[in-house]
Design an enzyme around this catalytic site. Structure first.
Site, PDB file in Angstrom:
ATOM      1  N   GLU A 177     -18.709 -23.696 -29.401  1.00  0.00           N
ATOM      2  CA  GLU A 177     -19.441 -24.853 -29.880  1.00  0.00           C
ATOM      3  C   GLU A 177     -20.405 -24.407 -30.962  1.00  0.00           C
ATOM      4  O   GLU A 177     -21.082 -23.385 -30.822  1.00  0.00           O
ATOM      5  CB  GLU A 177     -20.206 -25.527 -28.737  1.00  0.00           C
ATOM      6  CG  GLU A 177     -20.935 -26.793 -29.147  1.00  0.00           C
ATOM      7  CD  GLU A 177     -21.535 -27.528 -27.961  1.00  0.00           C
ATOM      8  OE1 GLU A 177     -22.049 -28.647 -28.157  1.00  0.00           O
ATOM      9  OE2 GLU A 177     -21.500 -26.992 -26.831  1.00  0.00           O
TER      10      GLU A 177
ATOM     11  N   PHE B 205     -21.079 -27.830 -36.272  1.00  0.00           N
ATOM     12  CA  PHE B 205     -20.073 -28.844 -36.619  1.00  0.00           C
ATOM     13  C   PHE B 205     -19.606 -29.607 -35.384  1.00  0.00           C
ATOM     14  O   PHE B 205     -19.504 -30.827 -35.380  1.00  0.00           O
ATOM     15  CB  PHE B 205     -18.881 -28.165 -37.303  1.00  0.00           C
ATOM     16  CG  PHE B 205     -17.761 -29.102 -37.692  1.00  0.00           C
ATOM     17  CD1 PHE B 205     -17.698 -29.624 -38.970  1.00  0.00           C
ATOM     18  CD2 PHE B 205     -16.775 -29.441 -36.781  1.00  0.00           C
ATOM     19  CE1 PHE B 205     -16.670 -30.480 -39.325  1.00  0.00           C
ATOM     20  CE2 PHE B 205     -15.742 -30.294 -37.131  1.00  0.00           C
ATOM     21  CZ  PHE B 205     -15.700 -30.813 -38.409  1.00  0.00           C
TER      22      PHE B 205
ATOM     23  N   ASP C 213     -22.914 -18.895 -45.099  1.00  0.00           N
ATOM     24  CA  ASP C 213     -23.314 -18.766 -43.698  1.00  0.00           C
ATOM     25  C   ASP C 213     -22.653 -17.554 -43.056  1.00  0.00           C
ATOM     26  O   ASP C 213     -22.100 -17.633 -41.951  1.00  0.00           O
ATOM     27  CB  ASP C 213     -22.980 -20.043 -42.924  1.00  0.00           C
ATOM     28  CG  ASP C 213     -23.820 -20.215 -41.663  1.00  0.00           C
ATOM     29  OD1 ASP C 213     -24.876 -19.559 -41.563  1.00  0.00           O
ATOM     30  OD2 ASP C 213     -23.428 -21.002 -40.788  1.00  0.00           O
TER      31      ASP C 213
ATOM     32  N   LYS D 234     -11.076 -27.964 -33.790  1.00  0.00           N
ATOM     33  CA  LYS D 234     -12.523 -28.165 -33.924  1.00  0.00           C
ATOM     34  C   LYS D 234     -12.810 -29.644 -34.153  1.00  0.00           C
ATOM     35  O   LYS D 234     -12.372 -30.223 -35.140  1.00  0.00           O
ATOM     36  CB  LYS D 234     -13.065 -27.306 -35.079  1.00  0.00           C
ATOM     37  CG  LYS D 234     -14.580 -27.355 -35.207  1.00  0.00           C
ATOM     38  CD  LYS D 234     -15.128 -26.173 -36.002  1.00  0.00           C
ATOM     39  CE  LYS D 234     -14.671 -26.149 -37.432  1.00  0.00           C
ATOM     40  NZ  LYS D 234     -15.421 -25.142 -38.223  1.00  0.00           N
TER      41      LYS D 234
ATOM     42  N   ILE E 201     -13.560 -23.513 -26.118  1.00  0.00           N
ATOM     43  CA  ILE E 201     -13.748 -22.076 -26.316  1.00  0.00           C
ATOM     44  C   ILE E 201     -14.962 -21.763 -27.177  1.00  0.00           C
ATOM     45  O   ILE E 201     -15.281 -20.600 -27.407  1.00  0.00           O
ATOM     46  CB  ILE E 201     -12.501 -21.436 -26.951  1.00  0.00           C
ATOM     47  CG1 ILE E 201     -12.125 -22.146 -28.256  1.00  0.00           C
ATOM     48  CG2 ILE E 201     -11.341 -21.437 -25.972  1.00  0.00           C
ATOM     49  CD1 ILE E 201     -10.969 -21.499 -29.002  1.00  0.00           C
TER      50      ILE E 201
END
Length: 377
Positions: free
Chosen positions: A93, A96, A210, A113, A91
């Site tokens: 990318e 990481f 971030d 993940k 779902i």
């Protein structure tokens, strides 16, 4: 590239700040309109036929305590849940790794993940850091860590699944609906609440590092959740300490230029990134628009020029068909430009940002009420 992008990024500033005496981050004040009240007004005002319905009310600082114990899934179980990490279940990318959707036996849907093998060694610190920070935080505007695996050559994070894609995808129109102005304001408030919690109310101050639109996830009710804590750092903990020294991490266009120049990181670095995000939410533009003419490539400079000339409506995303009161726009852009002040001492704290956005939300509700009266008269 970072230096070129940011040396001339912010010619901005110095609007007068409002003093926020209320603390709507912690409690609802009686003179604020609820989301349901605002929704009931806005739904009766003609707007885009593609407008996303407003979100339900969400005032509490954090979500209700989870009744679920941490997940203790084996690697074999994860492989089975993801059908051996099938591309059909992927779902998303990011830096990481790849993210997969999986459904547990009890019906819960989670996000898994998996770290990229080519970055395995370099991502060791980010992986451990994300686990350490996420284990100790819980807030309705932050993605919740449910479990993790650190075994052999596999590093896997298991988090709650936020089902409606990223904010950036919605700003790009990839989900077929246009976020209305009220919805964008609600999302901005959600993110401000999440960052306020990280900076002030977590066990230790946490700097995300971030904050960007692709790290803001939306659920089916269009509540926003801040995700991806791989670059996050624990902030200063001593009373006399206001910053930490660290290598620069983040995404071009969102990075605090003072942090970029000095390697000194503070919670105000997140405030700068948030200001860029707020401009992105309102304008629909990315921080750096490489395909535009030279004068429009750096969104914050382009927007500030419009703001200075009193053309705030020209900054708004052209997909927005709603008519928004110019005074409301001036107030919200004033917040955004103070957040991206070149020096951190001129930036507000996230708590003040959240309070001011609540006041803007209240004022916006009043303009909708007046519009409703005029429509019915």
């Amino acid at each position: 590239m970072f230096t070129l992008c940011f040396e001339s990024l912010c010619p901005c500033f110095g609007s007068k700040r409002e003093d926020g005496s209320e603390d709507p981050v912690l409690a609802r004040h009686s003179n604020y309109y609820s989301s349901s009240e605002l929704r009931s007004i806005s739904d009766r005002i003609p707007a885009s036929p593609l407008r996303v319905p407003a979100s339900p009310s969400r005032f509490s600082l954090s979500s209700s305590p989870s009744r679920n114990e941490p997940l203790n899934l084996s690697l074999e179980h994860v492989v089975k849940l993801t059908h051996n990490f099938s591309p059909n279940l992927m779902i998303g990318e990011g830096y990481f790794g790849k993210v997969y959707r999986a459904e547990l036996r009890d019906g819960r849907v989670v996000a898994i993940k998996r770290a990229k093998k080519e970055h395995f060694v370099s991502l060791r610190a980010e992986f451990s850091n994300e686990i350490a920070l996420l284990k100790n935080i819980e807030h309705r505007s932050l993605v919740k860590l449910l479990g993790y695996i650190d075994k052999g050559n596999e590093r896997i994070l298991i988090t709650e699944h936020v089902s409606n894609g990223t904010l950036r995808e919605h700003l790009d129109g990839l989900h077929g609906l246009v976020l209305g102005f009220n919805q964008r304001l609600e999302i901005a408030i959600d993110v401000a609440h999440g960052l306020t919690y990280l900076h002030l109310y977590a066990e230790k101050p946490i700097i995300h590092r971030d904050v960007k639109s692709s790290n803001i996830l939306l659920n089916e009710g269009f509540k926003a959740k801040v995700a991806d804590f791989g670059f996050a750092r624990a902030g200063p903990t001593e009373p006399e300490q206001s910053q930490i020294e660290t290598d620069v991490r983040g995404t071009a266009g969102y990075i605090d230029p003072e942090y970029l120049r000095t390697n000194h990181l503070t919670i105000k670095s997140d405030v700068f990134s948030y200001g860029i995000l707020l401009l992105e939410i309102l304008s629909g533009r990315r921080p750096i628009e490489v395909r535009r003419d030279a004068g429009e490539r750096i969104t914050v400079r382009w927007a500030f020029a419009k703001y200075n000339r009193g053309k705030v409506k020209d900054i708004l995303d052209p997909m927005l068909t709603e008519e928004v009161n110019e005074d409301i726009l001036n107030k919200i852009f004033d917040v955004a430009f103070q957040c991206v002040a070149p020096t951190r001492n001129d930036r507000p704290h996230m708590k003040e940002v959240a309070e001011r956005l609540w006041k803007i939300r209240r004022d916006y509700a009043k303009t909708l009420r007046r519009a409703e009266v005029a429509l019915n008269s």
